[in-house]
Design an enzyme around this catalytic site. Structure first.
Site, short mmCIF file in Angstrom:
data_model
loop_
_atom_site.label_atom_id
_atom_site.label_comp_id
_atom_site.label_asym_id
_atom_site.label_seq_id
_atom_site.Cartn_x
_atom_site.Cartn_y
_atom_site.Cartn_z
N THR A 25 0.85 -1.19 0.00
CA THR A 25 0.00 0.00 0.00
C THR A 25 0.89 1.23 0.00
O THR A 25 1.94 1.24 0.65
CB THR A 25 -0.90 -0.03 1.25
OG1 THR A 25 -1.74 -1.18 1.17
CG2 THR A 25 -1.77 1.22 1.36
N GLU A 102 -0.12 -5.58 5.90
CA GLU A 102 1.19 -5.61 5.22
C GLU A 102 2.12 -6.63 5.89
O GLU A 102 2.83 -7.38 5.22
CB GLU A 102 1.84 -4.22 5.25
CG GLU A 102 1.11 -3.22 4.36
CD GLU A 102 1.63 -1.80 4.48
OE1 GLU A 102 1.35 -1.01 3.57
OE2 GLU A 102 2.31 -1.47 5.47
C1 A5P Z 1 1.40 1.89 4.29
O1 A5P Z 1 0.74 1.57 5.47
C2 A5P Z 1 2.85 2.00 4.51
O2 A5P Z 1 3.46 0.96 5.17
C3 A5P Z 1 3.60 2.34 3.25
O3 A5P Z 1 4.19 1.24 2.67
C4 A5P Z 1 4.63 3.33 3.62
O4 A5P Z 1 3.99 4.33 4.37
C5 A5P Z 1 5.33 3.92 2.41
O5 A5P Z 1 4.45 4.73 1.71
P1 A5P Z 1 4.87 5.55 0.44
O6 A5P Z 1 5.27 4.56 -0.59
O7 A5P Z 1 3.60 6.28 0.07
O8 A5P Z 1 5.97 6.48 0.81
#
Ligand code: A5P
Length: 222
Positions: A25, A102
């Site tokens: 995500t 995740e």
């Molecule tokens: C989502 O819950 C997060 O673990 C994302 O993987 C993390 O915040 C990285 O996000 P961006 O790719 O938007 O920087």
């Protein structure tokens, strides 16, 4: 150069026909999913499981065949972003609030790939507030217990009051400044009644893909 796009798209080189893939995500893996959708339309045969309602919707709209948890017990790959990446591939995740799904998805993947821009690389975890998913019941008690571990937990809010995860739980953002022993903190947090999961991913990532501002994409293996 969009560093997130470069890193997210570079993850496609690890995808093979027939794979079952966990889709993370966030704004980096967004590019992975868009590219994967293009490949599926060109005939790539994969199946995927999403780590959030948002990713599920995006991937399904692109025609990516989606799996449910009842259909899998392991995955060939999981691909996701990160909020901080420290030496040894120690991660903070959950900036988007999807950390529980995740972590569950990454934990059943034979290979966990993290894609990020270079700003996510740190010498030590902790400047980014660590997201901790907690049940709504008695969340103030859970906050008080977490506070004793050395941070000031802040209840995450959204446009309509408290932010709710896809699992109908709350998020406490916990700024520790410096996390000296991430594995210990992970265990300490998860032993507090009321904590569902936290955003420390320790010993999980196998491959880290970094998009740099000079246009280079760096691939690191554990
Ligand atoms: C989502 O819950 C997060 O673990 C994302 O993987 C993390 O915040 C990285 O996000 P961006 O790719 O938007 O920087």
């Amino acid at each position: 150069m969009d560093m997130k796009k470069m890193a997210g798209e570079a993850a496609l080189q690890f995808v093979r026909d027939g794979m079952r893939i966990g889709l993370g995500t966030g704004s980096t893996v967004y590019w992975t999913i868009i590219k994967l959708g293009e490949r599926v339309q060109q005939g790539l045969n994969i199946q995927a499981i999403a780590t959030s309602a948002k990713t599920e919707k995006l991937a399904a709209n692109l025609g990516i065949p989606m799996l449910q948890t009842s259909q899998i017990d392991e995955l060939d790959l999981a691909i996701d972003g990160a909020d901080e990446i420290a030496p040894g591939f120690q991660l903070i995740k959950g900036g988007g609030g999807a950390l529980l799904r995740e972590k569950m998805v990454a934990s059943i993947a034979r290979r966990f790939i993290v894609a990020a821009d270079e700003s996510k690389l740190v010498d030590r975890l902790g400047a980014f507030p660590l997201p901790v998913e907690v049940v709504a019941f008695g969340w103030e008690l859970t906050r008080n217990a977490i506070r004793k571990l050395g941070c000031d937990p802040i209840l995450r809010t959204g446009s309509n009051g408290a932010f709710k995860t896809d699992n109908a739980n709350l998020i406490l953002d916990c700024r520790f400044q410096e996390i000296l022993n991430p594995a210990q903190l992970n265990a300490d947090l998860n032993s507090i009644p009321g904590v569902v999961e936290n955003g420390l991913f320790i010993g999980m990532a196998d491959t880290v893909i970094i998009g740099h501002k000079d246009g280079k994409v760096e691939i690191m293996q554990s």
